[in-house]
Design a protein around this motif. Structure first.
Motif, mmCIF file in Angstrom:
data_model
loop_
_atom_site.group_PDB
_atom_site.id
_atom_site.type_symbol
_atom_site.label_atom_id
_atom_site.label_comp_id
_atom_site.label_asym_id
_atom_site.label_seq_id
_atom_site.Cartn_x
_atom_site.Cartn_y
_atom_site.Cartn_z
ATOM 1 N N THR A 77 0.836 -1.196 0.000
ATOM 2 C CA THR A 77 0.000 0.000 0.000
ATOM 3 C C THR A 77 0.873 1.250 0.000
ATOM 4 O O THR A 77 1.777 1.392 0.822
ATOM 5 C CB THR A 77 -0.921 0.011 1.237
ATOM 6 N N SER A 126 -13.112 -8.059 5.989
ATOM 7 C CA SER A 126 -12.279 -8.015 4.793
ATOM 8 C C SER A 126 -10.811 -8.068 5.182
ATOM 9 O O SER A 126 -10.453 -7.840 6.342
ATOM 10 C CB SER A 126 -12.554 -6.737 3.995
ATOM 11 N N LYS A 128 -6.568 -7.646 3.205
ATOM 12 C CA LYS A 128 -5.771 -7.339 2.024
ATOM 13 C C LYS A 128 -4.725 -8.429 1.851
ATOM 14 O O LYS A 128 -3.926 -8.676 2.743
ATOM 15 C CB LYS A 128 -5.077 -5.981 2.169
ATOM 16 N N THR A 168 -1.775 -5.525 -4.378
ATOM 17 C CA THR A 168 -2.772 -5.900 -3.372
ATOM 18 C C THR A 168 -4.065 -6.409 -3.999
ATOM 19 O O THR A 168 -4.560 -5.836 -4.973
ATOM 20 C CB THR A 168 -3.093 -4.679 -2.480
ATOM 21 N N PRO A 170 -7.916 -7.159 -2.647
ATOM 22 C CA PRO A 170 -8.854 -7.131 -1.516
ATOM 23 C C PRO A 170 -9.698 -8.399 -1.485
ATOM 24 O O PRO A 170 -10.010 -8.970 -2.534
ATOM 25 C CB PRO A 170 -9.715 -5.896 -1.806
ATOM 26 N N THR A 172 -13.231 -9.929 0.504
ATOM 27 C CA THR A 172 -14.374 -9.661 1.376
ATOM 28 C C THR A 172 -14.984 -10.979 1.825
ATOM 29 O O THR A 172 -15.207 -11.880 1.016
ATOM 30 C CB THR A 172 -15.440 -8.822 0.634
#
Length: 199
Positions: A77, A126, A128, A168, A170, A172
């Motif tokens: 990030t 969630s 990463k 990255t 994501p 969920t």
């Protein structure tokens, strides 16, 4: 992060309040072995029916370091894949990673979070997932949970195949899985490499 929880600093995290979020930024405060946050551990020899063996250390390294093992690295990030090793070393935005190798974590590497959700309804969640190095060797990771103090069965709620690109992804957590992890005395949530890499 998991909706509806906050960390109570203990071996197992008791979720309370309205939210729980975990970064690994404190891993960047030591050059040697780093202590993981409460509730978290890293393991080798994880299987579909076992948590595996707790790994002893998490060492601060850069993305390009080829030493095998669990590592404390700069997060993807806000950085690019060409970020210098000096900037990586001073970055305060940290990630918990692993360098797999024959005989270490391939298969069997896992990242684990143990929590107590009694009295809590989990409403969102969630995480990463990061690829911090690319090569022809590819691993598929299983995102799972197991119930109980030492679970011997795990439910897979998703998989993450090597995206073959730095950066990255994501992830969920679905409502049905959140419901299953709610109101439980002990939940083990993990991201684990359960099959050997390919390529």
């Amino acid at each position: 992060g998991l909706g509806s929880g906050s960390s109570a600093r203990a071996a197992i995290v008791t979720l309370t309040g309205s939210s729980y979020a975990q970064t690994f930024d404190t891993l960047g405060t030591a050059s040697g072995a780093a202590l993981l946050p409460a509730g978290w551990d890293v393991r080798t020899a994880a299987t579909g029916t076992s948590l595996g063996s707790t790994a002893a250390t998490v060492v601060k390294q850069t993305w390009g370091d080829n030493a095998l093992g669990f590592r404390n690295v700069a997060s993807a990030t806000l950085l690019s894949s060409t970020t210098s090793t000096a900037v990586q070393g001073t970055s305060t935005n940290r990630a918990l990673g692993v360098r797999q190798a024959d005989g270490f974590g391939d298969p069997g590497a896992s990242f684990n979070f143990q929590f107590d959700s009694r009295g809590m309804s989990l409403t969102s969640g969630s995480l990463k997932l990061m690829m911090l190095g690319t090569n022809s060797r590819s691993t598929t990771w299983s995102i799972q949970y197991g119930l109980g103090t030492t679970p011997t069965s795990f439910t897979t709620i998703g998989t993450w195949a090597d995206p073959e690109a730095w950066g990255t992804t994501p992830f969920t957590i679905a409502t049905a899985s959140l419901n299953a992890m709610s109101y439980q005395e002990s939940v083990w949530f993990r991201v684990a490499a359960l099959s050997v890499s390919t390529g």
